[in-house]
Design a protein around this motif. Structure first.
Motif, short mmCIF file in Angstrom:
data_model
loop_
_atom_site.label_atom_id
_atom_site.label_comp_id
_atom_site.label_asym_id
_atom_site.label_seq_id
_atom_site.Cartn_x
_atom_site.Cartn_y
_atom_site.Cartn_z
N PHE A 72 -25.34 -12.22 -9.84
CA PHE A 72 -24.11 -12.31 -10.83
C PHE A 72 -22.87 -11.61 -10.05
N TYR A 73 -21.75 -11.67 -10.85
CA TYR A 73 -20.62 -11.51 -10.29
C TYR A 73 -19.59 -10.66 -11.35
N PRO A 74 -19.82 -9.55 -10.96
CA PRO A 74 -19.13 -8.41 -11.88
C PRO A 74 -17.38 -8.32 -11.57
N LEU A 75 -16.74 -7.64 -12.20
CA LEU A 75 -15.30 -7.49 -12.35
C LEU A 75 -14.68 -6.92 -11.00
N THR A 76 -15.48 -6.82 -10.15
CA THR A 76 -14.97 -5.80 -8.72
C THR A 76 -14.71 -6.86 -7.73
N ASN A 77 -14.75 -8.18 -7.89
CA ASN A 77 -14.79 -9.35 -6.61
C ASN A 77 -16.01 -9.17 -5.68
#
Length: 723
Positions: free
Chosen positions: A92-97
């Motif tokens: 998954f792709y958290p809000l950290t790039n």
């Protein structure tokens, strides 16, 4: 031993390095998507009815039938095990790039103590990572830890191979227990659904009876730097900040333009070949590779793909670049500005929309003046960028991208649209009320008999525009090298959905009055260009004249991320995302909080590094040199030789200025009294960063004075030119 012994040893290791041998590249057809659980592999391993249901979901976006999950999971597990995988991971792709993943084994312990490989539909569809340990802008507190990953069936699972084994990777969304999106994928899927709904309505109003689902597409050109690991590991700033916080420019930089499109160094080409081979195995359509403008800088670019898949592939490509670089003795730098004084790295996001029945909706054809469908969609983009240009600026706002935007190497921070001479003329005719034609393609005759005459485009390109039309798509050129493309795609899809919704309403109103369709289209497009044509600019975006003209046109110039990020809190932006169902007010607020925190923390980390390196590396080298120089001057004076003290005085002055400014920076860092996050952002941008720049100014000047044998940090000349 001299103080720069490690630098000399690094140079020796690099120049004596044996070239890494690779097997010759295999046939593309044999490599392509071998590590992807693709539609063809699904078809071969799933019952016909299950495959048909799954394919329909992937291609049309219909809700997946939950009853097929167990069957798909078993087939996926068997395929993964045949490829050597013992673990699976919800990616998954958290809000950290960044990209995140939680690994679980296929192992299931039986009552008799034996084990079997097991993977159920439940495990495929849903996972449970910690929802509070990733940046979430206050959606989840530390004691509220539950979060879920959910299988994204539209992005294929794949095998990720490393030296430590193979893992089945399953792309997923990441949401909180309370249902809010904690990731970048969920809003992207929602934005595409909103755009599809609005586009479908417009296409039907234009007279189309069959309209397939409309999807956005993306092709992201990725720029990056390669630095030998021996040098990078001796630079604390590169290791922890991703950029050089100090460094005097080399005598030669990029001024000769001899690196751009030049011969690729052998070692770099071997690295590129391995990246591409791994990309092909993962179904990533890498198409182009070349030297970029700056020394040590390169680019890889793929074909277009559906935006969601392209976003996942872009994250995967950044991972491949980093891990493959390590194997080849490089460090891959994806920072937007790793070296001062030469071009930084961006990620040009080529974006279009289309479907299976109407094709590319941003393709003007040979006669754009008579292509109503194209003009409507192009007009919608113009309107969207004019109304929400500040949003486009906000979604690319990071501490690192601030170093590029507005400089004479990257698009300005002012969001404008470049159309080219052909389309600018067409829209000007619409504005005047009488469309007669459009410029046709010309012929290029080079004047050499043996060279062919070939068609040339009706308009030129403009590399100074942040948002340029390039033939059949728009190119968002201001995205940062290390950023996820999800945020920009969410913004572009959403503002297009908003404009298409407005156009659909205006069309319905005109048609209800009995206005003929083509007349209605012309009236609406004229209104668009009358009200929003100020955003169209075909000139030099680097010029001071444009900055003045943009201000006169009312276009915002948000120079820093500290200026741009608060846009996410503006009421009309909150209303836009909520109305179209892309982000709730809570989700949007969480993004402002998260991105603001990342900006502040990034600058604080850099400031601490500046202080540390200045005090423990640069100051000692400068004082040692000053001591030696002063001693030599005094000793020679005793024997009657008078040497000028100018250099010693200059070095002493620089050392004092360095230490004084470091002291100011230390004091500034201790300030934590801010009334709001916005105040803290501005303090970081206008107080901390300028002090860091001042320290650098004195340190870089010292590098030009201190004896080379005392300078321990690898230099720009070494890092950029020794490969």
């Amino acid at each position: 031993m001299s103080s720069n012994a490690s630098r000399l040893q690094s140079i020796q290791k690099i120049t004596n390095r044996e070239t890494l041998s690779l097997n010759p590249p295999g046939r593309l057809e044999d490599l392509w998507a071998t590590d992807v659980f693709s539609l063809s592999k699904m078809q071969a391993s799933l019952p016909k009815n299950v495959f048909k249901s799954l394919k329909k979901t992937i291609q049309t976006g219909e809700t997946i039938d939950p009853s097929i999950a167990d069957v798909v999971a078993i087939a996926m597990k068997d395929w993964a095990i045949s490829k050597g995988a013992l673990y699976y991971a919800h990616v998954f792709y958290p809000l950290t790039n960044a990209t995140a993943e939680k690994h679980d084994g296929f192992i299931s312990v039986q009552s008799d103590g034996s084990v079997i490989s097991e993977f159920s539909g439940k495990l495929l569809v849903q996972g449970e990572p910690d929802g509070s340990s990733f940046p979430n802008g206050g959606i989840r507190s530390t004691f509220e830890a539950r979060g879920y990953t959910a299988w994204d069936v539209t992005s294929p699972a794949y095998i990720m191979e490393t030296d430590n084994g193979a893992t089945l990777c399953i792309p997923t969304v990441f949401v909180s227990w309370t249902g809010e999106a904690l990731d970048k994928k969920t809003p992207l899927l929602r934005s595409n659904a909103a755009m599809n709904k609005a586009a479908t309505k417009v296409l039907k109003l234009l007279g189309n009876t069959e309209v397939a689902p409309v999807n956005s597409s993306c092709g992201a050109e990725q720029e990056y730097f390669l630095v030998d690991a021996n040098f990078a590991n001796s630079r604390p700033d590169l290791l922890l900040a991703g950029r050089t916080l100090f460094g005097k420019p080399a005598a030669k930089g990029q001024q000769f333009d001899d690196h751009y499109f030049g011969a690729i160094p052998e070692r770099v080409q071997l690295f590129m070949q391995e990246v591409e081979e791994r990309a092909y195995r993962l179904g990533i359509p890498a198409k182009t590779r070349h030297n970029e403008v700056a020394p040590g800088q390169f680019e890889i670019a793929p074909f277009f793909e559906a935006a969601n898949v392209a976003t996942d592939h872009q994250q995967l490509l950044m991972t491949l670049l980093r891990i493959t670089a390590k194997k080849h003795g490089f460090v891959c730098l994806l920072h937007e500005k790793p070296f001062k004084g030469i071009n930084g790295s961006g990620k040009h996001v080529n974006w279009s929309v289309g479907n299976a029945t109407q094709g590319n909706l941003l393709d003007p054809g040979d006669t754009p003046h008579s292509n109503a469908q194209f003009l409507v969609f192009c007009g919608a983009v113009i309107r969207g960028v004019h109304l929400y240009g500040s949003l486009l600026r906000a979604v690319i706002a990071t501490a690192s991208n601030d170093h590029r935007l507005g400089a004479n190497e990257a698009p300005p921070a002012i969001m404008s649209v470049y159309l080219g001479s052909q389309l600018e003329d067409v829209f000007e005719q619409i504005k005047q009320g009488d469309v007669k034609g459009s410029k046709s393609k010309g012929l290029m005759n080079i004047g050499v008999d043996t060279l062919p005459i070939f068609p040339k485009d009706p308009g030129d390109r403009n590399r100074t525009s942040p948002f340029a039309f390039t033939g059949n798509r728009f190119e968002f050129r201001a995205v940062g090298s290390g950023q996820s493309v999800a945020g920009p795609l969410v913004a572009m899809n959403t503002i297009l959905a908003d404009s298409l919704t407005w156009i659909a309403g205006a069309l319905e109103a005109e048609l209800a009055k009995g206005t003929e369709l083509n007349t209605a289209i012309h009236l609406i497009l004229k209104q668009v260009i009358d009200e929003h044509g100020a955003v169209v600019f075909n000139g030099n975006g680097y010029s001071e004249e444009w900055h003045k003209l943009a201000a006169e046109r009312g276009l915002p110039n948000l120079r820093t991320a500290a200026d741009a990020l608060p846009v996410l809190k503006q009421p009309h932006i909150v209303e836009l995302f909520e109305r179209l169902g892309v982000l709730s007010p809570v989700e949007l607020a969480s993004r402002f909080d998260t991105y603001a925190e990342q900006y502040i923390l990034s600058i604080e980390v850099e400031a601490k590094l500046v202080i540390s390196i200045a005090k423990t590396i640069i100051y000692p080298a400068a004082v040692t040199y000053l001591t030696r120089l002063s001693g030599a001057i005094a000793s020679l004076k005793e024997v009657g030789v008078e040497l000028s003290t100018e250099t010693a005085e200059k070095v002493a002055g620089l050392v004092k200025s360095l230490t004084d400014t470091v002291s100011k920076l230390e004091t500034a860092l201790h300030n934590h009294d801010f009334e709001s996050t916005e105040d803290h952002l501005q303090y970081s941008a206008k107080t901390i960063r300028p002090l860091m720049d001042s320290v650098r100014e004195f340190a870089d000047a010292l590098e030009g004075e201190v004896a080379d044998e005392l300078w321990t940090l690898p230099t720009y000349q070494e890092m950029l030119f020794i490969k």
